[in-house]
Scaffold this motif. Structure first.
Motif, PDB file in Angstrom:
ATOM      1  N   ARG A  21     -13.427  -2.709  39.466  1.00  0.00           N
ATOM      2  CA  ARG A  21     -12.537  -3.818  39.130  1.00  0.00           C
ATOM      3  C   ARG A  21     -13.298  -5.123  38.915  1.00  0.00           C
ATOM      4  NH1 ARG A  21      -8.336  -1.753  37.021  1.00  0.00           N
ATOM      5  NH2 ARG A  21      -7.298  -0.276  38.334  1.00  0.00           N
ATOM      6  N   PRO A  24     -16.273  -5.304  35.299  1.00  0.00           N
ATOM      7  CA  PRO A  24     -15.909  -5.721  33.947  1.00  0.00           C
ATOM      8  C   PRO A  24     -15.692  -7.222  33.817  1.00  0.00           C
ATOM      9  CG  PRO A  24     -14.604  -3.827  34.623  1.00  0.00           C
ATOM     10  CD  PRO A  24     -15.364  -4.309  35.822  1.00  0.00           C
ATOM     11  N   ALA A  25     -15.289  -7.863  34.892  1.00  0.00           N
ATOM     12  CA  ALA A  25     -15.046  -9.302  34.841  1.00  0.00           C
ATOM     13  C   ALA A  25     -16.333 -10.103  34.974  1.00  0.00           C
ATOM     14  CB  ALA A  25     -14.081  -9.699  35.951  1.00  0.00           C
ATOM     15  N   ARG A  35     -17.537 -15.338  30.843  1.00  0.00           N
ATOM     16  CA  ARG A  35     -16.751 -14.677  29.812  1.00  0.00           C
ATOM     17  C   ARG A  35     -17.632 -14.299  28.637  1.00  0.00           C
ATOM     18  NH1 ARG A  35     -11.456 -15.104  31.275  1.00  0.00           N
ATOM     19  NH2 ARG A  35     -10.966 -16.849  32.601  1.00  0.00           N
ATOM     20  N   GLU A  36     -17.298 -13.149  28.051  1.00  0.00           N
ATOM     21  CA  GLU A  36     -17.999 -12.727  26.852  1.00  0.00           C
ATOM     22  C   GLU A  36     -17.537 -13.602  25.696  1.00  0.00           C
ATOM     23  OE1 GLU A  36     -17.642  -8.602  26.023  1.00  0.00           O
ATOM     24  OE2 GLU A  36     -17.991  -8.029  28.087  1.00  0.00           O
ATOM     25  N   ARG A  91      -6.920  -1.308  25.397  1.00  0.00           N
ATOM     26  CA  ARG A  91      -7.316  -2.285  26.417  1.00  0.00           C
ATOM     27  C   ARG A  91      -8.277  -3.314  25.853  1.00  0.00           C
ATOM     28  NH1 ARG A  91      -7.413   2.229  29.596  1.00  0.00           N
ATOM     29  NH2 ARG A  91      -9.666   2.423  29.447  1.00  0.00           N
ATOM     30  N   ALA A  92      -9.256  -2.856  25.070  1.00  0.00           N
ATOM     31  CA  ALA A  92     -10.233  -3.781  24.483  1.00  0.00           C
ATOM     32  C   ALA A  92      -9.548  -4.765  23.541  1.00  0.00           C
ATOM     33  CB  ALA A  92     -11.318  -3.000  23.733  1.00  0.00           C
ATOM     34  N   ASN A  94      -6.387  -5.676  23.639  1.00  0.00           N
ATOM     35  CA  ASN A  94      -5.542  -6.539  24.456  1.00  0.00           C
ATOM     36  C   ASN A  94      -6.362  -7.619  25.150  1.00  0.00           C
ATOM     37  OD1 ASN A  94      -2.937  -7.230  25.419  1.00  0.00           O
ATOM     38  ND2 ASN A  94      -3.466  -6.310  27.397  1.00  0.00           N
ATOM     39  N   GLU A  95      -7.502  -7.241  25.697  1.00  0.00           N
ATOM     40  CA  GLU A  95      -8.373  -8.207  26.368  1.00  0.00           C
ATOM     41  C   GLU A  95      -8.916  -9.245  25.394  1.00  0.00           C
ATOM     42  OE1 GLU A  95     -11.344  -5.970  28.446  1.00  0.00           O
ATOM     43  OE2 GLU A  95      -9.893  -5.143  29.865  1.00  0.00           O
ATOM     44  N   ALA A  96      -9.051  -8.853  24.129  1.00  0.00           N
ATOM     45  CA  ALA A  96      -9.529  -9.781  23.106  1.00  0.00           C
ATOM     46  C   ALA A  96      -8.406 -10.681  22.600  1.00  0.00           C
ATOM     47  CB  ALA A  96     -10.137  -9.007  21.939  1.00  0.00           C
ATOM     48  N   GLY A  97      -7.191 -10.442  23.096  1.00  0.00           N
ATOM     49  CA  GLY A  97      -6.062 -11.263  22.684  1.00  0.00           C
ATOM     50  C   GLY A  97      -5.436 -10.813  21.385  1.00  0.00           C
TER      51      GLY A  97
END
Length: 113
Positions: A21, A24-25, A35-36, A91-92, A94-97
């Protein structure tokens, strides 16, 4: 035992759930996240194209499984891997917005405007 920053409970250093958990953050110190860089529109397009390709493969696998008199376990395992890959791409995105939306949904949303 290690106390994770920002946590009131203690967890073992070897706890894979916690590491999974937090990793990845990219937790650095004291709840500071590195943040990437945001994904480019080209990268988003590539992820969407990869997802669409896997969806086509999923449909083909489902058709093969439904037509086979005795489907093999290997086919079911391959279908499972495809489903996991699609979820990872979702997921990728979604995480990228940029959550995935099918063209039909996009067209429907544009028609409501």
């Amino acid at each position: 035992m290690t106390f994770w920053p920002g946590s009131n409970s203690e967890t073992g250093d070897g706890d894979p759930f916690i590491r999974e958990r937090i990793a990845p953050a990219r937790l650095i110190l004291g709840n500071v996240f590195q943040r990437e860089e945001p994904m480019t529109s080209e990268e988003i397009s590539e992820l969407n194209a990869a997802r669409e390709s896997l969806v086509k493969r999923r449909r083909e696998m489902a058709r093969q499984l439904s037509e086979a008199p005795l489907p093999s376990v290997e086919m079911a395992e391959e279908l499972t891997k495809i489903l996991v890959a699609i979820e990872a791409l979702d997921r990728a995105l979604n995480e990228a917005g940029h959550p995935y939306m099918s063209q039909g949904v996009v067209d429907q949303l544009r028609g409501e405007d």
